[in-house]
Design an enzyme around this catalytic site. Structure first.
Site, PDB file in Angstrom:
ATOM      1  N   GLU A 132      20.544 105.152  31.263  1.00 47.57           N
ATOM      2  CA  GLU A 132      21.330 105.695  30.224  1.00 47.57           C
ATOM      3  C   GLU A 132      22.024 104.624  29.609  1.00 47.57           C
ATOM      4  O   GLU A 132      23.152 104.226  30.195  1.00 47.57           O
ATOM      5  CB  GLU A 132      21.989 106.941  30.690  1.00 47.57           C
ATOM      6  CG  GLU A 132      22.894 107.512  29.645  1.00 47.57           C
ATOM      7  CD  GLU A 132      23.674 108.784  30.203  1.00 47.57           C
ATOM      8  OE1 GLU A 132      23.594 108.934  31.430  1.00 47.57           O
ATOM      9  OE2 GLU A 132      24.615 109.134  29.326  1.00 47.57           O
ATOM     10  N   ASP A 170      24.235 108.855  33.947  1.00 47.19           N
ATOM     11  CA  ASP A 170      25.610 109.137  34.163  1.00 47.19           C
ATOM     12  C   ASP A 170      25.678 110.541  34.944  1.00 47.19           C
ATOM     13  O   ASP A 170      24.980 111.477  34.704  1.00 47.19           O
ATOM     14  CB  ASP A 170      26.761 109.136  33.091  1.00 47.19           C
ATOM     15  CG  ASP A 170      26.788 107.923  32.327  1.00 47.19           C
ATOM     16  OD1 ASP A 170      26.662 106.967  33.184  1.00 47.19           O
ATOM     17  OD2 ASP A 170      27.458 107.649  31.315  1.00 47.19           O
ATOM     18  N   ASP A 221      27.875 113.160  34.812  1.00 43.57           N
ATOM     19  CA  ASP A 221      28.406 113.999  33.542  1.00 43.57           C
ATOM     20  C   ASP A 221      27.221 114.917  33.259  1.00 43.57           C
ATOM     21  O   ASP A 221      26.322 115.003  33.263  1.00 43.57           O
ATOM     22  CB  ASP A 221      29.372 113.431  32.969  1.00 43.57           C
ATOM     23  CG  ASP A 221      28.709 112.447  31.760  1.00 43.57           C
ATOM     24  OD1 ASP A 221      27.377 112.364  32.044  1.00 43.57           O
ATOM     25  OD2 ASP A 221      29.231 111.714  31.148  1.00 43.57           O
ATOM     26  N   ASP A 273      26.670 115.055  29.739  1.00 37.79           N
ATOM     27  CA  ASP A 273      25.954 114.430  29.073  1.00 37.79           C
ATOM     28  C   ASP A 273      24.705 113.719  29.774  1.00 37.79           C
ATOM     29  O   ASP A 273      23.298 113.561  29.159  1.00 37.79           O
ATOM     30  CB  ASP A 273      26.590 113.166  28.190  1.00 37.79           C
ATOM     31  CG  ASP A 273      27.125 113.647  26.938  1.00 37.79           C
ATOM     32  OD1 ASP A 273      26.672 114.731  26.602  1.00 37.79           O
ATOM     33  OD2 ASP A 273      27.857 112.904  26.022  1.00 37.79           O
TER      34      ASP A 273
END
Ligand code: 0RA
Length: 649
Positions: free
Chosen positions: A432, A510, A512, A514
């Site tokens: 990402e 990541d 998180d 997102d």
């Protein structure tokens, strides 16, 4: 029991043992593998027997439960396995069923019985692979019991009491020396029970997990009951999609002695979702029944469209794919002696099945189109739109210059390839963001690890038309780097997998919300367009640490909150002064190359989560929910499973 009988009894058990020993020696030959899949397969095998009883109209309730010790119980309210002495074998029929390989339904002449591929090996296989198994039969007002260890009967069937109940109960505990893991997944079993209830309507199936309690202290449990069968199955799968026509098209009947049931609907998406079953088994690789469905669908719609004059202005041919854009369908056939082919033995080979399915679909669809002319027009318009878009895209693609995308090698410019050319040892990280991609490139072992950064959010393939997907920059980069093809005309799921350049495809995002969304987008793409890669276990998710704890010179990475808390205690316990410093990693970007390598990329220390598909129909429902318009459930789901910690899709 007389002395002579006892002799017989042991002679028979010795004979039975040979087959049972073979099962224990070569379990994979019988149940596919000894991993998580094989383990759950044991449950399906036992439940299948009860389903057979239900299909014969003898039972309408099946209960499945997981006990605290990870043993399993299955109970039905059928006729009960017969307990009288089997003439040829000299022991009770129950014992024959439980201890003889392949005895299954041999002495049951009911014609409804069909055997599965991997399934249908018989409950004796489950017995052979279990530390303990107990069968209880409720029949003719009495209760009978027999127990076994590793497939060996401990005593002849005994009468233990009276009861008004009817049915069979089997409890078993898989042998931990055979299986890699003996912990059952409630979710996996639940998905299968839901699927079975749709495939076998009007049978009540419950699943209970005694390892988990709700707020009131009751074991968690789910009940499935489908009144309308496949029709409800289609409705469930398309729950979060917008229907294009008013009703689900449905038919059920028998053609040439083959029971055929089909349910289908068109929705406003561009995805094709066909799930084909043979004897309740999902045939991922398709086969003759799927060909029959496609043939019937294409021929009927084409004929209708031509007769209606709607194609008069069309200057090009409509392809098979165009008829299936936005189609969700379930096909279920029952075949007496199925021949399963293909790499995963999930492709039906019986030639005699194509024509009956094709005829059934033709009849069903012709009636529907005649009775619903408005819907018929909508469907044909959708087909024309699909054909037009595909035609335009092909033309556009021919004109596009590829040189700005590709390097001289034909590989994407963004790919930092590895040195090795041996796919078996090569890995590609799909990372990402460009910045994390850069760090990964510095940190990797360039001999076998390739890096490809993906920019921001990749295309939501759930919502895009196929040509858009094929032309999307990031997606093009992925399939070009991998060396495989996607979406062929007849089989969108057939890749040239032998060309795969990396046997491990690792998604690194990541930790998180997102990141997990991007992860889902990429997984959705693999699931819809490169299913075989997932099925063959090539797709993985990297797991970067969530925390770095520091105290003085000591430091430790932690992947979970529990680990973090334990480490805090450990550091404090060591009696050093000063406070423990906790760093929460929000993104890959917060790690330097060395940290990323040592925690997430170094094969010696990293943890990769392999993506497996236990249940394609359930995964279909999950992906459409996650990626569809219906935002609230997606939120809930992503929040609940922030890092896919538990779902093996
Ligand atoms: C063969 C004959 C009969 C019942 C069954 C098999 C049977 C097997 C299983 C396995 C799980 N549940 C089951 N329930 C029934 C009965 C034949 C008769 O009673 O006439």
């Amino acid at each position: 029991m007389s002395e002579e009988k006892k002799q017989n009894y042991s002679a028979d058990s010795i004979q039975a043992l040979e087959g049972m020993e073979h099962v224990r020696m070569r379990p994979s030959m019988y149940i596919g593998d000894v991993g998580v899949r094989g383990l759950h397969h044991l449950v399906y095998e036992v439940v299948d027997n009860s389903i057979d009883e239900a299909m014969g109209g003898h039972c309408d309730e099946i209960q499945v439960w997981i006990n605290e010790d990870n043993s399993i119980g299955v109970r039905d309210n059928g006729r009960g396995i017969p307990v009288d002495i089997h003439k040829k074998e000299g022991v009770s029929a129950l014992e024959v069923v439980m201890t003889k390989i392949g005895a299954g339904g041999k002495f049951d002449k009911d014609s409804y019985k069909v055997s599965g591929g991997l399934h249908g090996v018989g409950v004796s296989v489950v017995n052979a692979l279990s530390d303990d198994l107990k069968a209880t039969v409720y029949r003719d007002g009495k209760v009978y019991e027999q127990e076994y260890q590793k497939g060996k009967a401990l005593y002849p069937v005994k009468e233990t009491g009276t009861s008004d109940l009817r049915g069979t109960e089997v409890t078993f505990k898989p042998d931990p020396t055979i299986f890699e893991d003996t912990v059952f997944s409630y979710e996996t079993l639940t998905d299968r029970m839901r699927e079975l209830s749709f495939l076998n309507k009007q049978v009540r199936i419950t699943i209970t997990d005694h390892r988990e309690k709700d707020d009131e202290g009751n074991s968690i449990s789910k009940e499935f009951y489908s009144t309308e069968g496949l029709k409800e199955f289609v409705r469930y799968i398309d729950e979060t999609r917008e229907p294009l026509i008013a009703e689900i098209i449905h038919m059920e009947g028998e053609r040439n002695g083959i029971p055929v049931e089909v349910a289908m609907i068109y929705n406003t998406s561009y995805a094709e979702n066909i799930h084909a079953y043979v004897n309740n088994i999902n045939t991922h690789e398709g086969g003759t029944h799927l060909s029959g469905f496609r043939r019937g669908l294409t021929a009927t719609l084409k004929k209708y469209a031509e007769t209606s004059g709607m194609l008069d202005k069309l200057k090009f041919e409509i392809s098979g794919d165009d008829f299936r854009e936005g189609l969700t369908a379930i096909i279920s056939v029952k075949v007496q002696e199925p021949q399963f082919e293909g790499q995963t033995k999930t492709k039906l080979g019986n030639r005699e099945v194509t024509a009956p399915v094709s005829q059934a679909v033709t009849e069903m669809l012709t009636n529907y189109l005649e009775e619903h002319p408005a819907d018929a027009r909508i469907i044909v318009q959708k087909v024309i739109l699909a054909a037009t878009a595909r035609h335009a895209a092909t033309k556009a693609r021919e004109m596009v210059q590829r040189k700005n995308v590709m390097t001289g090698s034909g590989l994407p410019g963004k790919l930092s390839d590895c040195a090795s050319k041996d796919p078996a040892e090569c890995e590609i990280y799909l990372v990402e963001g460009d910045s994390a991609g850069g760090t990964a490139k510095q940190g990797r072992d360039r001999h076998f690890q390739a890096i490809m950064p993906l920019r921001g959010k990749i295309l939501n393939v759930e919502k895009a038309m196929q040509h858009k997907i094929l032309d999307n920059e990031e997606i093009k980069n992925i399939y070009t780097a991998l060396g495989v093809r996607i979406g062929t005309e007849e089989d969108a799921r057939a890749l040239n997998i032998e060309k795969l350049r990396y046997h491990k495809i690792i998604i690194m995002c990541d930790a998180d919300v997102d990141g997990s969304h991007i992860e889902t987008l990429i997984l959705t793409f693999f699931f819809r367009y490169m299913f075989e890669l997932v099925e063959k276990g090539h797709v993985y998710i990297a797991t970067p640490p969530l925390y770095l704890l520091k105290k003085g010179k000591d430091q430790k990475y932690c992947w979970t909150d529990e680990e973090r808390d334990a480490t805090v205690q450990e550091f404090k316990g060591a009696g050093k002064d000063g406070s423990v410093h906790i760093q929460r990693y929000k993104g890959l970007g917060e790690m330097n190359a060395e940290q990323l390598w040592s925690t997430t990329m170094n094969p010696e220390f990293r943890t990769l989560r392999q993506i497996t598909i236990d249940n394609a129909a359930s995964a279909d429902h999950t992906f459409s929910m996650l990626m569809g318009d219906d935002v609230p459930p997606r939120r809930e789901f992503i929040e609940a499973n922030a890092k896919y910690a538990k779902i093996d899709i």
